[in-house]
Each structure stands twice: as structure tokens, then as C-alpha cells.
Design a protein around this motif. Structure first.
Motif, mmCIF file in Angstrom:
data_model
loop_
_atom_site.group_PDB
_atom_site.id
_atom_site.type_symbol
_atom_site.label_atom_id
_atom_site.label_comp_id
_atom_site.label_asym_id
_atom_site.label_seq_id
_atom_site.Cartn_x
_atom_site.Cartn_y
_atom_site.Cartn_z
ATOM 1 N N SER A 235 15.988 62.234 -5.444
ATOM 2 C CA SER A 235 17.106 63.052 -4.968
ATOM 3 C C SER A 235 16.770 63.741 -3.643
ATOM 4 C CB SER A 235 17.472 64.102 -6.021
ATOM 5 O OG SER A 235 16.320 64.867 -6.332
ATOM 6 N N ILE A 236 15.477 63.985 -3.408
ATOM 7 C CA ILE A 236 15.071 64.630 -2.152
ATOM 8 C C ILE A 236 15.401 63.719 -0.969
ATOM 9 C CG2 ILE A 236 13.063 65.468 -0.838
ATOM 10 C CD1 ILE A 236 11.869 66.268 -3.648
ATOM 11 N N SER A 237 15.152 62.412 -1.133
ATOM 12 C CA SER A 237 15.510 61.446 -0.077
ATOM 13 C C SER A 237 17.016 61.436 0.141
ATOM 14 C CB SER A 237 15.079 60.026 -0.456
ATOM 15 O OG SER A 237 13.697 59.918 -0.528
ATOM 16 N N ALA A 238 17.761 61.364 -0.978
ATOM 17 C CA ALA A 238 19.226 61.281 -0.878
ATOM 18 C C ALA A 238 19.795 62.512 -0.170
ATOM 19 C CB ALA A 238 19.830 61.124 -2.268
ATOM 20 N N GLU A 239 19.293 63.695 -0.561
ATOM 21 C CA GLU A 239 19.816 64.928 0.040
ATOM 22 C C GLU A 239 19.515 65.004 1.537
ATOM 23 O OE1 GLU A 239 18.105 67.915 -2.525
ATOM 24 O OE2 GLU A 239 19.408 67.214 -4.156
ATOM 25 N N TYR A 240 18.294 64.594 1.898
ATOM 26 C CA TYR A 240 17.915 64.686 3.310
ATOM 27 C C TYR A 240 18.721 63.699 4.161
ATOM 28 C CZ TYR A 240 14.864 66.634 6.838
ATOM 29 O OH TYR A 240 14.393 67.333 7.924
#
Ligand code: ZN
Length: 273
Positions: A235-240
Motif C-alpha cells: 500500500s505504501i507504493s500505491a499511495e506514493y
């Protein structure tokens, strides 16, 4: 719904060695984080059985990829570039499990100076990649590609070999080189380390969302250096990416999931398009 990619590289990063005893918890946490499927990606023949048994233990959730990585470990302290001999142990196992595989990987080129000292070493890695590109074609599977300090030679080799379906994971090259891959229809997967990598941020600015997938590269490339990465961090990749692209998180999740399904059609078993 998200599809991610996870891999075993305790050999590359012994400090990040992942203890298998908490595998249940890691899987549970990734399901809680909304993941529908994981790719477990091998780096050498010695871990093929482990990857296959993980996929059998978590059917329809963990999907196996087998391949020979451009960097092979002689021991935890000693690593060298891959040679055709490394393929000898790998090929019979790939043949045995070919119907279960979603990709051939991790394959690629790694020209980090400590792994290659001359052109012979580079040529040896090229031969290993070329052979596996042929196998992927024969088996009608995509390639899961590693490249480090070798962005341009990797993309050029893939194009020369007529590779049509490829995921460039954690690509460390220039955006202009990546765009040559986009023209060839390749996908690029972005790990959570994007939050601390200016190079990955620049890459995402340039890449069309239609060519981006998400990955964690667990246990490496997490949001914090030297801390074991886990699939739930996808989710960190998606959010960034949503922040950089100025699109909603939902759109990033939806488009990257569709991209993963185009690239790895066997994931349709786990994710309904
Ligand atoms: Zn890699």
C-alpha cells in the motif's frame, strides 16, 4: 484488490534473512492489507522446492516464479555473476513445474562492479538471460526481470530477443531508458522504497500508469532501509504513486491490478478482472 510480487533474496541481503516460522503471520497480514495474490520469485535452483511448496501450502494465493538470478551466492559472504552451469540444475525443475509457473524469474543483468570484473562476466550473464528468455517463449510465460547498473543493456537485450511480455522490477535506470521499455510494452514494478528513492520518484513521474505494477521485493526494498520488508507494505507504493501522479488511490489500485492481470494472466484464478 491488489496483486503484488514478493521474493526471496536472503542470499543477496543476509541481514534481511526472513525466518520461515512467522510465514503464517506474514500471509495473514497481507490478506488483511487487501492483497489477493502474491508472486514468490526464486533466484536459484536451491530454493525452487521451497517456492513450490509455499505455493502448494497457500494455493490460489501464492503463485510461483522460477528462474536463475544474474547474481548467484557461493556462500552468504560470496556472490558472483551467473553462468550457464547455474542453469543446469534449474532447467529440469522448471520443466517439471512449468504448468504451475506464472513467470520465469527472477532473471536479468546485474553489472554492479563487485559482481562483474570484465566483459566475460557480463557476457556470461547475457547468455543466462538469453537462454531463459527462450524458455519463457517456449512456455508462453512472461519474464520477471532484475536489472542493476544495467538498465540500458537489459532493455536492449530483451528487445533483441523479441521478448514481448516482461516486468522490469525495481528498475534503477534512467526514465529515458525505461521509456524504451514502455514502447516495447514492458511493465515496471515499483517497491515501497520509492519513498526514499529520488530515482524511483523520477521514474514514476515519467512512466504511464498503464505500464506500472506494484511490488514489495520482500524482504528487500522496504520503506525503511535494513528493516525486513513484507507484502503488506504494498500500500505504501500505491499511495506514493497516487501522490506523484495526482490520481486517486483507488485508480492506482485498479489500474495496477489490471496491468498485473494482463502480464500474468494466470492470476485470474485469484483475482476476478
Ligand atoms: Zn531483483
Amino acid at each position: 484488490r491488489r496483486a503484488t510480487e514478493s521474493r526471496h533474496n536472503s542470499e543477496i541481503c543476509p541481514a534481511l534473512n526472513s525466518p520461515s516460522q512467522d510465514i503464517e503471520e506474514v500471509i495473514e497480514n497481507s490478506k488483511k492489507a487487501g492483497l489477493s495474490a502474491l508472486l514468490a520469485v526464486a533466484e536459484h535452483a536451491g530454493e525452487f522446492d521451497k517456492i513450490i511448496s509455499l505455493s502448494q501450502r497457500f494455493p490460489g494465493f501464492i503463485f510461483p516464479c522460477l528462474g536463475v538470478h544474474p547474481v548467484q551466492s557461493v556462500s552468504p559472504e560470496q556472490q558472483r555473476g551467473a553462468s550457464l552451469q547455474d542453469l543446469d540444475a534449474a532447467l529440469p525443475i522448471i520443466e517439471k513445474y512449468k504448468d504451475h509457473l506464472v513467470a520465469i524469474g527472477e532473471v536479468g543483468l546485474d553489472f554492479t562492479p563487485r559482481f562483474v570484473s570484465n566483459d566475460t562476466d557480463k557476457e556470461s550473464q547475457r547468455q543466462v538471460l538469453i537462454r531463459q528468455a527462450q524458455i519463457a517463449k517456449e512456455l508462453d510465460l512472461p519474464l520477471n526481470v532484475h536489472s542493476r547498473s544495467a538498465g540500458r543493456p537489459t532493455i536492449h537485450l530483451l528487445k533483441e530477443q523479441g521478448v514481448e511480455r516482461a516486468l522490469l522490477h525495481a528498475f534503477d535506470g534512467k526514465p529515458s531508458v525505461a521509456m524504451e521499455g514502455v514502447k516495447a510494452g514492458y511493465f515496471f514494478s515499483i517497491p515501497p522504497s520509492i519513498i526514499r528513492s529520488e530515482q524511483k520518484q523520477k521514474l514514476v513521474k515519467q512512466l504511464p500508469l498503464e505500464n506500472i505494477c506494484l511490488e514489495t521485493d520482500s524482504p528487500a526494498l522496504g520503506p525503511e532501509k535494513q528493516v525486513r520488508n513484507e507484502p503488506k507494505n504494498i500500500s505504501i507504493s500505491a499511495e506514493y504513486i497516487s501522490k506523484i501522479k495526482g490520481v486517486s488511490l483507488e485508480e492506482v489500485m485498479e489500474v495496477t491490478t489490471q496491468n498485473a492481470l494482463r502480464l500474468f494472466p494466470k492470476l485470474k484464478l485469484a483475482i476476478r478482472p
